[in-house]
Design a protein around this motif. Structure first.
Motif, mmCIF file in Angstrom:
data_model
loop_
_atom_site.group_PDB
_atom_site.id
_atom_site.type_symbol
_atom_site.label_atom_id
_atom_site.label_comp_id
_atom_site.label_asym_id
_atom_site.label_seq_id
_atom_site.Cartn_x
_atom_site.Cartn_y
_atom_site.Cartn_z
ATOM 1 N N PRO A 50 56.369 94.216 70.213
ATOM 2 C CA PRO A 50 56.593 93.022 69.377
ATOM 3 C C PRO A 50 55.702 91.835 69.714
ATOM 4 O O PRO A 50 55.403 91.017 68.831
ATOM 5 N N GLY A 51 55.256 91.720 70.974
ATOM 6 C CA GLY A 51 54.385 90.608 71.327
ATOM 7 C C GLY A 51 52.920 90.868 71.035
ATOM 8 O O GLY A 51 52.100 89.949 71.076
ATOM 9 N N ALA A 52 52.541 92.105 70.790
ATOM 10 C CA ALA A 52 51.169 92.490 70.437
ATOM 11 C C ALA A 52 51.306 93.699 69.522
ATOM 12 O O ALA A 52 51.159 94.839 69.930
ATOM 13 N N HIS A 53 51.630 93.419 68.258
ATOM 14 C CA HIS A 53 52.127 94.478 67.384
ATOM 15 C C HIS A 53 51.040 95.308 66.733
ATOM 16 O O HIS A 53 51.350 96.284 66.040
ATOM 17 N N ARG A 54 49.785 94.956 66.927
ATOM 18 C CA ARG A 54 48.735 95.677 66.214
ATOM 19 C C ARG A 54 47.627 96.109 67.167
ATOM 20 O O ARG A 54 47.099 95.304 67.938
ATOM 21 N N LEU A 55 47.287 97.411 67.122
ATOM 22 C CA LEU A 55 46.159 97.975 67.851
ATOM 23 C C LEU A 55 45.331 98.779 66.857
ATOM 24 O O LEU A 55 45.820 99.109 65.764
ATOM 25 N N PRO A 56 44.089 99.130 67.187
ATOM 26 C CA PRO A 56 43.307 99.967 66.262
ATOM 27 C C PRO A 56 44.053 101.260 65.934
ATOM 28 O O PRO A 56 44.397 102.037 66.823
ATOM 29 N N GLY A 57 44.346 101.472 64.659
ATOM 30 C CA GLY A 57 45.022 102.681 64.231
ATOM 31 C C GLY A 57 46.522 102.681 64.423
ATOM 32 O O GLY A 57 47.172 103.709 64.195
ATOM 33 N N LEU A 58 47.116 101.537 64.807
ATOM 34 C CA LEU A 58 48.545 101.530 65.119
ATOM 35 C C LEU A 58 49.124 100.140 64.860
ATOM 36 O O LEU A 58 48.529 99.132 65.246
ATOM 37 N N GLU A 59 50.284 100.094 64.208
ATOM 38 C CA GLU A 59 50.974 98.831 63.998
ATOM 39 C C GLU A 59 52.471 99.062 64.111
ATOM 40 O O GLU A 59 53.004 100.025 63.542
ATOM 41 N N VAL A 60 53.167 98.187 64.851
ATOM 42 C CA VAL A 60 54.602 98.319 65.048
ATOM 43 C C VAL A 60 55.289 97.041 64.589
ATOM 44 O O VAL A 60 54.642 96.034 64.279
ATOM 45 N N SER A 61 56.626 97.069 64.596
ATOM 46 C CA SER A 61 57.407 95.919 64.146
ATOM 47 C C SER A 61 57.327 94.783 65.164
ATOM 48 O O SER A 61 57.168 95.012 66.364
ATOM 49 N N ARG A 62 57.505 93.533 64.693
ATOM 50 C CA ARG A 62 57.430 92.363 65.566
ATOM 51 C C ARG A 62 58.805 91.885 66.014
ATOM 52 O O ARG A 62 58.914 90.820 66.615
ATOM 53 N N GLN A 63 59.860 92.637 65.735
ATOM 54 C CA GLN A 63 61.197 92.185 66.096
ATOM 55 C C GLN A 63 62.089 93.387 66.378
ATOM 56 O O GLN A 63 61.745 94.512 66.041
ATOM 57 N N ALA A 64 63.228 93.114 67.021
ATOM 58 C CA ALA A 64 64.243 94.147 67.187
ATOM 59 C C ALA A 64 64.929 94.359 65.850
ATOM 60 O O ALA A 64 65.193 93.408 65.116
ATOM 61 N N ALA A 65 65.200 95.583 65.508
ATOM 62 C CA ALA A 65 65.815 95.882 64.218
ATOM 63 C C ALA A 65 66.497 97.238 64.288
ATOM 64 O O ALA A 65 66.201 98.055 65.160
ATOM 65 N N ALA A 66 67.411 97.460 63.354
ATOM 66 C CA ALA A 66 68.068 98.759 63.279
ATOM 67 C C ALA A 66 67.240 99.752 62.482
ATOM 68 O O ALA A 66 67.533 100.938 62.471
ATOM 69 N N GLY A 67 66.215 99.266 61.808
ATOM 70 C CA GLY A 67 65.309 100.142 61.085
ATOM 71 C C GLY A 67 63.872 99.694 61.283
ATOM 72 O O GLY A 67 63.581 98.492 61.264
#
Length: 670
Positions: A50-67
């Protein structure tokens, strides 16, 4: 069709642009790590969170979530990346569940960009864990696959990242939780419950392949099993004896056979090798036809040389076979368990116990069981077929040190000028496909002695064999191992001593004696035994003192500093208390300074010594002269069948190899 994976199972990915969808019963943190060919996360810049949500070829969520939806483009990843691990963690200080066992099992799905599900996995069986490795995307023979991992950590994000070799794991874990805390206001509430039909498979809890470790993963260790036993990758089966390599015995941060589940990144680097040039690229597999797996290529693993690439490839084959069979057995157990549960529910009503309703319920439950079992067998046969094709390509390409005695490479073998990476001790296989054999390799130089069990209680096959015949087979097996060691060491850098107190092994020892490759005649009688043991004990003492004093150049000129192997026949007959003590000393202290034991013995014969010899047996890698399934792998619970090496009937390959050893020694003036 969607592949519903169980823990340990893998599935080929048909495309490289993917979404990974996560759903959980409460908000969770989702992230991913990138790892190199050895499974190591090189630094914080290889972690998406969440603190560094984007890398080459990869992106994740920026927060805690149930989905969550994680975007992955495998072609856009850096070239050094060979593995993407999807991780989940419970946020700290949010008032939510304190462990995964207190919330609904998380569900993960790998989909195409159009939402079509490729593979799904329900992370059942979690308890005290607060972080979990959910899925792993990895490169294998030029293609990408997804593996259901489900390995939980009670030590949280810090323990999980540490296990992946990340420097400063604790600090990064704190940073991730801090980033999550800053975005708590945007946390997403759990989705409404799915319908019972949607949860029919996903919310069911069934058997799992390797059981999760609640306090952090551990790895398979074999007290001597695995394609790479002893000190090498691939640990292997452990169980009653120290035999399998620890699931590899992966080295840095690697699990060991006899432990539990894999513990972290596998470091395939030889502890004594210091490469000076970058590794040569592995061969490129032939492009696969649409819908077909890539054609296997010998040496397609990573490494600094072809020998190292083949060694790592053999370990990869062992790991794939272990996981494929574990997934199949888990699926069959699940199908049986589910059938039992459905029958219990259907027949709990007395009205359904007789008559057509009861018969229909039984038939339907059995039909579902058979369908699940057939699907699991189909997946297993597919994986076994790929492994068999790979084995057919790899076996002919093996160097002599890794090859069976029936491999033509031995007929052109020349004594090397450099020590190889490992040595083959035999083969391993599982009952699901007995003709698919994985070489059992041990790293060189040996880090533990070897015990060839000549006892009739060693296995069912041994119990049916005449005692004299079994003892002869055990000694012949020891001779084959000694000859192989002599043939792979540079001339003059390896010596073999033999103790045969009663002279009972003259027949099996004849090839070594006739070739003149022994350091001296086989020692017989009390005086001969005492002389050889005193000589080797003195060598261990002197080398240890020189090493500790930093004065290796001050050793006596008559001391042979090459590696030494002591072959002991028919222990403990002909050994007094002093000799037994010296043998224990050599087993404990010898390997570190180049003195190794190869013992042929029946443990029952040593019962008169009581517990005195127990440490000796435990320190040795136990193998048998006949096929036996004594190598247990606690990583996935398999009992691997060990097949000892044999020379083809009528072949004179052993005499040819020993003659080459003699010729090389003469040419080197040794």
């Amino acid at each position: 069709m969607t592949a519903e994976l169980v823990r340990g199972q893998n599935h080929t990915l048909p495309q490289t642009r993917l979404e990974i969808r996560i759903s959980a019963g409460s908000p969770v943190v989702a992230g991913a790590t990138l790892a190199d060919e050895s499974g190591t996360v090189r630094g914080p810049e290889w972690v998406a969170h969440p603190g560094a949500h984007r890398l080459p070829g990869l992106e994740v969520s920026r927060q805690a979530a149930a989905g969550h939806r994680l975007a992955v483009d495998l072609e856009a990843l850096p070239e050094a990346v060979h593995r993407v691990t999807v991780l989940l963690a419970l946020p700290v200080g949010t008032g939510g569940p304190a462990r995964f066992g207190a919330t609904a099992a998380p569900f993960a799905a790998v989909t195409g960009l159009d939402g079509t599900e490729i593979a799904t996995f329900t992370l059942t069986g979690l308890d005290a864990e607060t972080a979990v490795n959910a899925l792993e995307l990895y490169r294998r023979q030029g293609a990408w696959k997804v593996r259901a991992v489900g390995q939980g950590y009670a030590t949280g994000l810090a323990g999980m990242l540490t296990d992946q070799g990340l420097p400063g794991a604790a600090e990064l874990a704190a940073t991730i939780q801090e980033a999550v805390a800053r975005s708590l206001a945007r946390s997403v509430a759990p989705p409404p419950p799915r319908t019972p039909e949607a949860d029919r498979v996903r919310q069911t809890s069934g058997p799992q392949a390797p059981p999760p470790a609640s306090s952090g993963p551990t790895a398979p260790s074999a007290t001597g099993t695995g394609p790479g036993t002893g000190s090498g990758p691939g640990t292997g089966p452990a169980a009653t004896d120290p035999a399998l390599p620890t699931a590899a015995a992966p080295t840095s941060g690697t699990p060991t056979p006899g432990a539990a589940a894999p513990t972290g990144p596998i470091n395939y680097a030889h502890p004594r090798r210091r490469p000076s040039a970058p590794p040569a690229p592995p061969p490129t597999p032939e492009p696969a036809q649409p819908g077909q797996a890539p054609q296997p290529v010998a040496g397609d693993a990573t490494g600094w040389s072809m020998d190292e690439r083949l060694y790592n490839q053999i370990w990869g084959m062992f790991e794939d076979l272990a996981r494929a069979v574990a997934a199949y057995r888990s699926a069959v157990d699940f199908a049986e368990s589910r059938m039992g549960q459905e029958l219990d529910r259907a027949l709990s009503d007395p009205r359904n116990r007789i008559g057509g309703a009861g018969d229909w319920a039984r038939e339907e439950a059995r039909a579902k069981r058979d369908e699940l079992t057939a699907r699991a067998r189909e997946a297993l046969d597919r994986d076994l077929g790929q492994l068999a094709a790979e084995a057919a390509v790899v076996e002919p390409a093996l160097p002599a040190a890794y090859a069976g005695w029936d491999n033509p490479v031995w007929h052109a073998h020349r004594i090397p000028m450099e020590l190889p990476m490992a040595l083959r001790l035999g083969d391993l296989h599982l009952p699901e496909r007995a003709d698919l054999r994985i070489p059992l390799l041990v790293r060189l130089p040996l880090e533990r002695g070897i015990w060839v069990d000549s006892g009739r209680t060693a296995s069912e096959a041994a119990a049916l064999m005449d005692g004299d015949r079994l003892r002869r087979l055990a000694m012949e097996t020891a001779v084959l191992h000694a000859a192989r060691l002599l043939s792979v060491y540079p001339p003059g850098e390896f010596s073999v001593h033999v103790i045969d107190p009663a002279g009972a092994a003259a027949g099996p020892l004849a090839p070594l004696v006739d070739a003149g490759v022994l350091a001296g005649p086989p020692a017989a009688g009390a005086q001969g035994v005492a002389s050889v043991l005193a000589h080797l004990t003195r060598r261990v003492d002197l080398v240890q003192m020189a090493v500790r004093a930093g004065a290796a150049d001050s050793l006596p000129p008559d001391l042979d500093t090459g590696e030494q192997l002591l072959v002991v026949n028919d222990f403990p007959h002909g050994f007094d208390d002093r000799a037994v003590t010296q043998l224990r000393y050599l087993a404990d202290e010898g390997p570190a300074v180049g003195v190794h034991l190869l013992m042929v013995a029946d443990r029952e014969d040593a019962s008169a010594y009581g517990p005195v010899l127990d440490p000796l047996w435990r320190s040795l890698l136990r193998i048998t002269p006949v096929a036996d399934n004594h190598l247990a792998d606690p990583w996935v619970g398999h009992a691997w069948t060990y097949e000892p090496p044999v020379v083809p009937p009528g072949s004179r390959v052993l005499e040819q190899v020993l003659a080459a050893v003699t010729t090389a020694r003469r040419a080197a003036g040794r």
